[in-house]
Each structure stands twice: as C-alpha cells, then as structure tokens.
Design a protein around this motif. Structure first.
Motif, PDB file in Angstrom:
ATOM      1  N   SER A  50       0.759  -1.188   0.144  1.00 21.42           N
ATOM      2  CA  SER A  50       0.001   0.115   0.070  1.00 21.42           C
ATOM      3  C   SER A  50       0.625   1.213   0.010  1.00 21.42           C
ATOM      4  CB  SER A  50      -1.001   0.016   1.276  1.00 21.42           C
ATOM      5  OG  SER A  50      -0.170   0.105   2.328  1.00 21.42           O
ATOM      6  N   HIS A  51       2.123   1.219   0.084  1.00 23.36           N
ATOM      7  CA  HIS A  51       3.133   2.230  -0.046  1.00 23.36           C
ATOM      8  C   HIS A  51       3.799   2.463  -1.252  1.00 23.36           C
ATOM      9  CE1 HIS A  51       2.034   2.203   4.325  1.00 23.36           C
ATOM     10  NE2 HIS A  51       2.688   3.373   4.627  1.00 23.36           N
ATOM     11  N   PHE A  52       3.952   3.731  -1.824  1.00 22.95           N
ATOM     12  CA  PHE A  52       4.503   3.891  -3.103  1.00 22.95           C
ATOM     13  C   PHE A  52       5.488   5.141  -2.845  1.00 22.95           C
ATOM     14  CE2 PHE A  52       0.764   1.940  -3.748  1.00 22.95           C
ATOM     15  CZ  PHE A  52       0.886   0.867  -4.771  1.00 22.95           C
ATOM     16  N   ASP A  60      14.631  10.889  -9.174  1.00 20.11           N
ATOM     17  CA  ASP A  60      14.947  11.350  -8.033  1.00 20.11           C
ATOM     18  C   ASP A  60      13.544  11.210  -6.879  1.00 20.11           C
ATOM     19  OD1 ASP A  60      15.842  12.956  -5.801  1.00 20.11           O
ATOM     20  OD2 ASP A  60      14.843  14.661  -6.699  1.00 20.11           O
ATOM     21  N   LEU A  61      13.685  10.534  -5.936  1.00 18.00           N
ATOM     22  CA  LEU A  61      12.643  10.295  -5.085  1.00 18.00           C
ATOM     23  C   LEU A  61      12.250  11.617  -4.645  1.00 18.00           C
ATOM     24  CD1 LEU A  61      11.060   8.031  -3.287  1.00 18.00           C
ATOM     25  CD2 LEU A  61      13.030   8.294  -1.455  1.00 18.00           C
ATOM     26  N   VAL A  62      11.152  11.792  -4.703  1.00 21.17           N
ATOM     27  CA  VAL A  62      10.555  13.346  -4.293  1.00 21.17           C
ATOM     28  C   VAL A  62       9.197  13.194  -3.252  1.00 21.17           C
ATOM     29  CG1 VAL A  62      11.364  14.270  -6.453  1.00 21.17           C
ATOM     30  CG2 VAL A  62       8.789  13.371  -6.359  1.00 21.17           C
ATOM     31  N   GLY A  63       8.997  11.836  -3.262  1.00 20.78           N
ATOM     32  CA  GLY A  63       7.585  11.874  -2.049  1.00 20.78           C
ATOM     33  C   GLY A  63       7.006  10.611  -1.985  1.00 20.78           C
ATOM     34  N   PHE A  64       5.987  10.240  -1.243  1.00 18.45           N
ATOM     35  CA  PHE A  64       5.313   8.851  -1.377  1.00 18.45           C
ATOM     36  C   PHE A  64       3.988   9.027  -0.796  1.00 18.45           C
ATOM     37  CE2 PHE A  64       6.357  10.461   3.216  1.00 18.45           C
ATOM     38  CZ  PHE A  64       5.217   9.996   3.946  1.00 18.45           C
ATOM     39  N   PHE A  65       3.238   7.914  -1.191  1.00 18.57           N
ATOM     40  CA  PHE A  65       1.828   7.801  -1.072  1.00 18.57           C
ATOM     41  C   PHE A  65       1.649   6.434  -0.205  1.00 18.57           C
ATOM     42  CE2 PHE A  65       1.100  11.160  -3.907  1.00 18.57           C
ATOM     43  CZ  PHE A  65       0.237  12.015  -3.450  1.00 18.57           C
ATOM     44  N   GLY A  84      -2.252   8.549   2.583  1.00 19.33           N
ATOM     45  CA  GLY A  84      -1.129   9.202   3.774  1.00 19.33           C
ATOM     46  C   GLY A  84      -0.293   9.727   2.632  1.00 19.33           C
ATOM     47  N   LEU A  85       0.380  10.823   2.736  1.00 14.99           N
ATOM     48  CA  LEU A  85       1.364  11.375   1.767  1.00 14.99           C
ATOM     49  C   LEU A  85       2.425  12.009   2.361  1.00 14.99           C
ATOM     50  CD1 LEU A  85       0.022  14.395  -0.100  1.00 14.99           C
ATOM     51  CD2 LEU A  85      -1.611  12.991   1.406  1.00 14.99           C
ATOM     52  N   GLY A  86       3.655  12.326   1.899  1.00 12.26           N
ATOM     53  CA  GLY A  86       4.535  13.256   2.057  1.00 12.26           C
ATOM     54  C   GLY A  86       5.329  13.700   0.773  1.00 12.26           C
ATOM     55  N   MET A  87       5.862  14.654   1.054  1.00  9.67           N
ATOM     56  CA  MET A  87       6.858  15.396  -0.043  1.00  9.67           C
ATOM     57  C   MET A  87       8.111  15.377   0.597  1.00  9.67           C
ATOM     58  SD  MET A  87       4.548  18.146  -2.140  1.00  9.67           S
ATOM     59  CE  MET A  87       5.988  18.462  -3.418  1.00  9.67           C
ATOM     60  N   LYS A  88       9.356  15.394  -0.317  1.00 14.09           N
ATOM     61  CA  LYS A  88      10.597  15.481   0.006  1.00 14.09           C
ATOM     62  C   LYS A  88      10.583  16.905   0.796  1.00 14.09           C
ATOM     63  CE  LYS A  88      15.341  14.724  -1.610  1.00 14.09           C
ATOM     64  NZ  LYS A  88      16.013  14.112  -2.602  1.00 14.09           N
ATOM     65  N   LEU A 128      -3.883  11.034  -6.579  1.00 15.16           N
ATOM     66  CA  LEU A 128      -5.389  10.567  -6.502  1.00 15.16           C
ATOM     67  C   LEU A 128      -5.688  10.007  -7.887  1.00 15.16           C
ATOM     68  CD1 LEU A 128      -6.994  13.776  -5.405  1.00 15.16           C
ATOM     69  CD2 LEU A 128      -6.620  11.953  -4.150  1.00 15.16           C
ATOM     70  N   GLU A 129      -5.038  10.424  -8.872  1.00 12.44           N
ATOM     71  CA  GLU A 129      -5.245   9.671 -10.359  1.00 12.44           C
ATOM     72  C   GLU A 129      -4.532   8.201 -10.144  1.00 12.44           C
ATOM     73  OE1 GLU A 129      -3.459  12.266 -13.107  1.00 12.44           O
ATOM     74  OE2 GLU A 129      -4.790  14.015 -12.860  1.00 12.44           O
ATOM     75  N   PHE A 130      -3.287   8.171  -9.527  1.00 10.64           N
ATOM     76  CA  PHE A 130      -2.836   6.802  -9.614  1.00 10.64           C
ATOM     77  C   PHE A 130      -3.606   5.876  -8.620  1.00 10.64           C
ATOM     78  CE2 PHE A 130      -0.072   3.852  -7.028  1.00 10.64           C
ATOM     79  CZ  PHE A 130       0.583   3.354  -8.308  1.00 10.64           C
ATOM     80  N   ALA A 131      -4.227   6.497  -7.565  1.00  8.77           N
ATOM     81  CA  ALA A 131      -5.179   5.460  -7.022  1.00  8.77           C
ATOM     82  C   ALA A 131      -6.335   5.219  -7.547  1.00  8.77           C
ATOM     83  CB  ALA A 131      -5.382   6.351  -5.348  1.00  8.77           C
ATOM     84  N   ASP A 132      -6.899   6.089  -8.301  1.00  6.46           N
ATOM     85  CA  ASP A 132      -8.077   5.708  -9.074  1.00  6.46           C
ATOM     86  C   ASP A 132      -7.733   4.572  -9.974  1.00  6.46           C
ATOM     87  OD1 ASP A 132      -9.982   7.794  -8.271  1.00  6.46           O
ATOM     88  OD2 ASP A 132      -9.348   9.239  -9.929  1.00  6.46           O
ATOM     89  N   LYS A 133      -6.678   4.426 -10.633  1.00  6.31           N
ATOM     90  CA  LYS A 133      -6.516   3.382 -11.599  1.00  6.31           C
ATOM     91  C   LYS A 133      -6.237   2.235 -10.772  1.00  6.31           C
ATOM     92  CE  LYS A 133      -3.867   6.310 -14.673  1.00  6.31           C
ATOM     93  NZ  LYS A 133      -2.849   6.778 -15.110  1.00  6.31           N
TER      94      LYS A 133
END
Length: 163
Positions: free
Chosen positions: A50-52, A59-64, A77-81, A98-103
């Motif tokens: 469930s974590h992406f 470049d790692l810029v965030g997570f969901f 849950g989310l965070g940005m660098k 949100l678009e990624f989760a929709d898919k």
C-alpha cells in the motif's frame, strides 16, 4: 515533468525515515517524531503493497500510502521531500496521487487526516476538492494534537462538480 509511482522498497523507506527532516513546526511530520509511526513505516509487512515511492526523473520526491476499505473509501497518507514543500508543487503532487489511486482502487471517495496547524496542506487539499468533515484529537509524537479529517467524494467529481 511527470511523477512516477513505484512500490516502496525498504531502502526508500529508510531514506525517507532517517534523512527527510522538515524545518520548524513541520518537523512534526518527520517519520522519526513518533516511535510507533517509525516502526510501522520501516516494517515491510506493515507497509505491505500500500506504500508507493514517487519519483521525478529518478529522484525520490515523495510517497503515498493508500488504505483501501471495503466500502469504496481510500484513506491517504502522503509526504513530499522536505526541499520540495512550500514551492507550489503540492496540488500537482496530490492530484497525481489521486489519479494513480483511481487506476488501482477506483474508490468512491478519498479521506485523509491533517494536523490542524498545517494550513498550507489544508489549502492544497481544499483546492483539490477535499472538504473538512470533523475535528478530533489524536495521540501522536508523544502528545495530543488537533487534527482535521477531510474527504473527497469521487461521485461529485464524476458529475462535473469537482476539479
């Protein structure tokens, strides 16, 4: 410039947990600020699928994180660098998530919780179509803090009412 989502690896979880430190009051969001959150974030079994991790050009810029419920709700849950926060990128980052989760989940609605002091994030969430549902006290980071629960009903957007 597009965001690329990949399942979070242990190395990425450790990078985020131990090397991403926010300034000022936003240090509240350091993963290491709460022992229980840290333990959960670093445990591959707890993270599950469930974590992406989110990348731009490698470049790692965030997570969901996405917690899909049987009723069609997905809790975010989310965070940005840290160096990318406060730069006007939040709305695109959130919308991409949100678009990624929709898919993957095709949810009826999204929900999230945010610390009440974080007006910067609340404005981003509202711009994306979230609205406040309730306020509550949550025990975290060694204390009790005011939080706001927000939701975004996907059926409203599909009727042309959303962003």
């Amino acid at each position: 410039m597009g965001y690329e989502f990949m399942p979070m690896t242990q190395e990425q979880a450790e990078e985020i947990a131990y090397h991403w430190h926010y300034e000022g009051e936003y240090a509240f969001y350091d993963i290491t600020a709460d022992e229980e959150d840290l333990k959960e974030f670093l445990d591959p079994l707890e993270r599950g699928d469930s974590h992406f991790s989110v990348f731009i050009e490698g470049d790692l810029v965030g997570f969901f994180s996405f917690d899909a419920k049987e009723d069609g709700t997905v809790a975010l849950g989310l965070g940005m660098k840290p160096g990318r926060t406060g730069q006007g990128e939040g709305i695109l980052f959130l919308q991409s998530g949100l678009e990624f989760a929709d898919k993957i989940y095709a949810p009826k609605r999204f929900v999230l919780s945010v610390a009440a002091f974080n007006q910067r994030a609340i404005r981003v969430y509202e711009r994306a179509g979230f609205h406040k549902v309730r306020e509550f006290i949550q025990e975290t980071n060694g204390g009790h803090y005011d939080f706001i629960s927000m939701e975004f009903n996907r059926t409203v957007e599909s009727q042309g009412e959303g962003t």
